[in-house]
Structures are given as C-alpha cells and as structure tokens.
Design an enzyme around this catalytic site. Sequence first.
Site, PDB file in Angstrom:
ATOM      1  N   ASP A   1       0.536  -1.151   0.115  1.00 52.52           N
ATOM      2  CA  ASP A   1       0.060   0.039   0.285  1.00 52.52           C
ATOM      3  C   ASP A   1       1.139   1.001  -0.364  1.00 52.52           C
ATOM      4  O   ASP A   1       1.621   1.251   0.253  1.00 52.52           O
ATOM      5  CB  ASP A   1      -0.535   0.320   1.182  1.00 52.52           C
ATOM      6  CG  ASP A   1      -2.332   0.668   1.261  1.00 52.52           C
ATOM      7  OD1 ASP A   1      -2.577   1.705  -0.187  1.00 52.52           O
ATOM      8  OD2 ASP A   1      -2.176   1.516   2.274  1.00 52.52           O
ATOM      9  N   HIS A   2       0.754   2.612  -1.416  1.00 52.06           N
ATOM     10  CA  HIS A   2       1.835   3.292  -0.954  1.00 52.06           C
ATOM     11  C   HIS A   2       2.572   3.207  -1.019  1.00 52.06           C
ATOM     12  O   HIS A   2       3.675   4.029  -0.195  1.00 52.06           O
ATOM     13  CB  HIS A   2       1.201   4.411   0.239  1.00 52.06           C
ATOM     14  CG  HIS A   2      -0.329   5.505  -0.132  1.00 52.06           C
ATOM     15  ND1 HIS A   2      -0.698   5.897  -1.074  1.00 52.06           N
ATOM     16  CD2 HIS A   2      -1.653   4.404   0.864  1.00 52.06           C
ATOM     17  CE1 HIS A   2      -2.418   6.189  -0.162  1.00 52.06           C
ATOM     18  NE2 HIS A   2      -2.479   5.446   0.294  1.00 52.06           N
TER      19      HIS A   2
ATOM     20  N   HIS B   1      -6.685  10.824   3.659  1.00 59.36           N
ATOM     21  CA  HIS B   1      -6.533   9.581   5.389  1.00 59.36           C
ATOM     22  C   HIS B   1      -6.668   9.955   6.421  1.00 59.36           C
ATOM     23  O   HIS B   1      -6.597  11.777   6.634  1.00 59.36           O
ATOM     24  CB  HIS B   1      -4.791   9.278   4.705  1.00 59.36           C
ATOM     25  CG  HIS B   1      -4.641   8.856   3.618  1.00 59.36           C
ATOM     26  ND1 HIS B   1      -4.214   8.934   2.530  1.00 59.36           N
ATOM     27  CD2 HIS B   1      -4.551   7.401   3.047  1.00 59.36           C
ATOM     28  CE1 HIS B   1      -3.926   7.620   1.845  1.00 59.36           C
ATOM     29  NE2 HIS B   1      -4.651   6.946   1.713  1.00 59.36           N
ATOM     30  N   GLY B   2      -6.598   9.206   7.350  1.00 61.24           N
ATOM     31  CA  GLY B   2      -6.772   9.272   8.652  1.00 61.24           C
ATOM     32  C   GLY B   2      -8.283  10.027   8.922  1.00 61.24           C
ATOM     33  O   GLY B   2      -9.368   9.920   8.206  1.00 61.24           O
TER      34      GLY B   2
ATOM     35  N   HIS C   1      -9.851   4.930  -1.757  1.00 59.01           N
ATOM     36  CA  HIS C   1      -8.561   5.193   0.028  1.00 59.01           C
ATOM     37  C   HIS C   1      -8.888   6.391   1.014  1.00 59.01           C
ATOM     38  O   HIS C   1     -10.553   6.987   0.512  1.00 59.01           O
ATOM     39  CB  HIS C   1      -7.191   5.839  -0.754  1.00 59.01           C
ATOM     40  CG  HIS C   1      -6.691   4.835  -1.115  1.00 59.01           C
ATOM     41  ND1 HIS C   1      -5.033   4.239  -0.112  1.00 59.01           N
ATOM     42  CD2 HIS C   1      -6.411   4.697  -2.755  1.00 59.01           C
ATOM     43  CE1 HIS C   1      -4.563   4.057  -1.265  1.00 59.01           C
ATOM     44  NE2 HIS C   1      -5.241   3.264  -2.771  1.00 59.01           N
ATOM     45  N   GLY C   2      -8.773   6.544   2.661  1.00 59.57           N
ATOM     46  CA  GLY C   2      -9.505   7.038   3.847  1.00 59.57           C
ATOM     47  C   GLY C   2     -10.754   7.405   3.672  1.00 59.57           C
ATOM     48  O   GLY C   2     -11.755   7.916   3.909  1.00 59.57           O
ATOM     49  N   ALA C   3     -11.379   5.397   3.233  1.00 56.17           N
ATOM     50  CA  ALA C   3     -12.364   5.687   3.845  1.00 56.17           C
ATOM     51  C   ALA C   3     -12.804   5.022   5.157  1.00 56.17           C
ATOM     52  O   ALA C   3     -14.201   5.440   6.024  1.00 56.17           O
ATOM     53  CB  ALA C   3     -12.832   3.609   3.075  1.00 56.17           C
TER      54      ALA C   3
ATOM     55  N   ASN D   1     -10.721   1.270   1.374  1.00 58.15           N
ATOM     56  CA  ASN D   1      -9.369   1.102   2.131  1.00 58.15           C
ATOM     57  C   ASN D   1      -9.671   0.990   3.700  1.00 58.15           C
ATOM     58  O   ASN D   1      -9.442   2.373   3.653  1.00 58.15           O
ATOM     59  CB  ASN D   1      -7.974   1.626   1.533  1.00 58.15           C
ATOM     60  CG  ASN D   1      -7.204   1.017   0.533  1.00 58.15           C
ATOM     61  OD1 ASN D   1      -7.868   0.248  -0.002  1.00 58.15           O
ATOM     62  ND2 ASN D   1      -6.676   1.703   0.041  1.00 58.15           N
TER      63      ASN D   1
ATOM     64  N   ALA E   1      -7.917   2.273   7.544  1.00 55.63           N
ATOM     65  CA  ALA E   1      -6.654   1.534   8.251  1.00 55.63           C
ATOM     66  C   ALA E   1      -7.082   1.890   9.859  1.00 55.63           C
ATOM     67  O   ALA E   1      -7.752   1.350  10.938  1.00 55.63           O
ATOM     68  CB  ALA E   1      -5.072   2.762   8.050  1.00 55.63           C
TER      69      ALA E   1
HETATM   70  P1  13P Z   1      -8.131   5.913   6.566  1.00 55.01           P
HETATM   71  O1  13P Z   1      -6.726   6.461   6.821  1.00 55.01           O
HETATM   72  O2  13P Z   1      -9.004   6.745   6.381  1.00 55.01           O
HETATM   73  O3  13P Z   1      -8.370   4.814   6.969  1.00 55.01           O
HETATM   74  O4  13P Z   1      -7.880   5.766   5.147  1.00 55.01           O
HETATM   75  C1  13P Z   1      -7.093   4.229   4.462  1.00 55.01           C
HETATM   76  C2  13P Z   1      -6.299   4.200   3.399  1.00 55.01           C
HETATM   77  O5  13P Z   1      -6.390   4.353   2.260  1.00 55.01           O
HETATM   78  C3  13P Z   1      -4.963   2.934   3.227  1.00 55.01           C
HETATM   79  O6  13P Z   1      -4.590   3.224   2.027  1.00 55.01           O
HETATM   80 ZN    ZN Z   2      -4.066   4.593   1.014  1.00 60.55          ZN
HETATM   81 NA    NA Z   3     -10.236   8.895   6.583  1.00 59.32          NA
END
Ligand code: 13P
Ligand code: ZN
Ligand code: NA
Length: 283
Positions: free
Chosen positions: A81-82, A179-180, A207-209, A229, A231
Amino acid sequence: SIVNTRDMFQKAQIGSYAIPAFNIHNLETFQVVVETASELKSPVILASTPGTISYSGGDYLVAIGNVAAAKYDVPIALHLDHFESIEEIKKYIDYGFKSAMIDASHLPYEENIKLVKQVVEYAHAHGVSVEAELGRLGGVEDDLVVDEKDSKFTNPLQAKEFVELTGIDSLAVAIGTAHGLYKGEPKIDFERLEEIRSYVDIPLVLHGASDVPEEMVRRTIQMGICKVNIATDLKMPFSDAVKEYFRQNPDANDPRKYMTPGKEAMKKVVIDKIMMCGSNGKA
Ligand code: 13P
Ligand code: ZN
Ligand code: NA
C-alpha cells in the site's frame, strides 16, 4: 495460496460489491482480519504500507499470509500500500506479495505514467496486479502526510488516458476522502465518481474510507468502487481497548492478556466493514 486481486475484483464488479482492504501491522491484526473474513466467507485484502513492512518484515508477513491461506478457505491477497519506489515493489513481489500500489501521485502526470508503466511491466510478468493513484488524497497515512492544499481531485478524462497508457488493474481515485480522520463531514464528489466511471471500466479504489458514513461508502460501491481501504477505523478501537485494559489493570504485563481486548474490539469493526462492502458470503 496467496492470490492477486484479479479474480476477486472481477467478481466484485459483476456483483456490485467491494473487497475490503484492511491495513494490518503485526501478527495480532493479521489474525483478526483473516479469521473474521473466513467466518464471514469474504475475500479479503491485507495491506502493508512501507512503514508496516519496516516494522514487521515483508518476509514475516508473507509467511503469515501463507499460513492463513492454507488454513482458511477464502481468497487472501497481500497488498503493498502506497509504495513509491519501484525497487521496493520488485523486492517485495519477489518475497511473495501479489498485489501492489505504486503511488506516484506526487509526481508530475507524465512521470507518474512512466513510473507506473514500469511497475506494471514487472508486476504483470510476475502475476501481480497493480493499483495506481491519479489525483491526490489529503491527510495522514503513516509517513505519508499530504496537506489539504496539496490534495487534488481525480480528473475524469485524464483518468481514462492514464488507465489506457499504464495498463493498471485498478485505479485509486481522489473524490473527497482523506487519510486519517476528518475535521468535519467528508464531502464526497459523487458526480465526479460517476463521470470517472463513465470513462474508466477497471475497478476503482476508495482510499481514506475510515470515518466516512457507511451510507456514503455504500453509495460509492454502487457507483463502481471495488476496493475500500480501512486503516484508521481499526487502529483506534484496538488501541482504545488496550488503553482501557491498562487503566483497569495498571500492573498488567502479559501481551497475551492486554492484546486480547484490542483484538476483540478490532474484530467488531472488521465485521462491520465486511458487511458494509457486501463481500460477506462471496468467497
Ligand atoms: P484511512 O486512514 O481513512 O483508514 O485510510 C486508509 C487508506 O487509504 C490506506 O491506504
Ligand atoms: Zn491510502
Ligand atoms: Na479517512
């Protein structure tokens, strides 16, 4: 065995659901994800950022993945990832990762295309599927910090050209997620997603879900998102539960005791996210 994402994405696209991609960090988080995916009969992607690989070791993660793939009867993909370096991607493909994101979204468009093409060439020769990003998400993901003013939404027409020129298997889109955690409510540009979908027929990645209302994510899945995605939404309940355990047991020192509430809290979220993606029962 560990698989690439080709089959799981193809089925998800036909069935209008998404494959959840969970960022894992160690044995415990890995176990929670694969156990839960198996219980819900969901195909699953385990994502490792460069920070995770340097923490846990790519070789250890592949070994855990192989054990999980033998133990459970669901498709399991290990995803980079990334990653920004083609050398690192090649190295971890050789370790056994079968899915990779080359994140060249910070480079000028032409250079983004050039680097992504090189990754696709190597990856496809090794049976590995490739994701790339056009536009740029804001927010914080490990060492990747993108200020809001440097974030950029995906241009739909450019996306069409980008996909054609690079030969990627899936496209990460920037449509308003970050993200976050968000400062306010995330504003998702559904019209942009619809336009991207009208030009691009490969699976799209959100991403960033984390921290996005569930109905919004479900709507993006109906509109062509095939990979979601997650995290941050896993990290928070895990660490909160561990903190609470230490509050109640200040003298605790046994990781088998203090990690367990973290795993249990994380499992609940993994269940919710699989249900949100609609991937339950699809393995
Ligand atoms: P989050 O920080 O919103 O969970 O995003 C995760 C992500 O995009 C991982 O690549
Ligand atoms: Zn991401
Ligand atoms: Na997010």
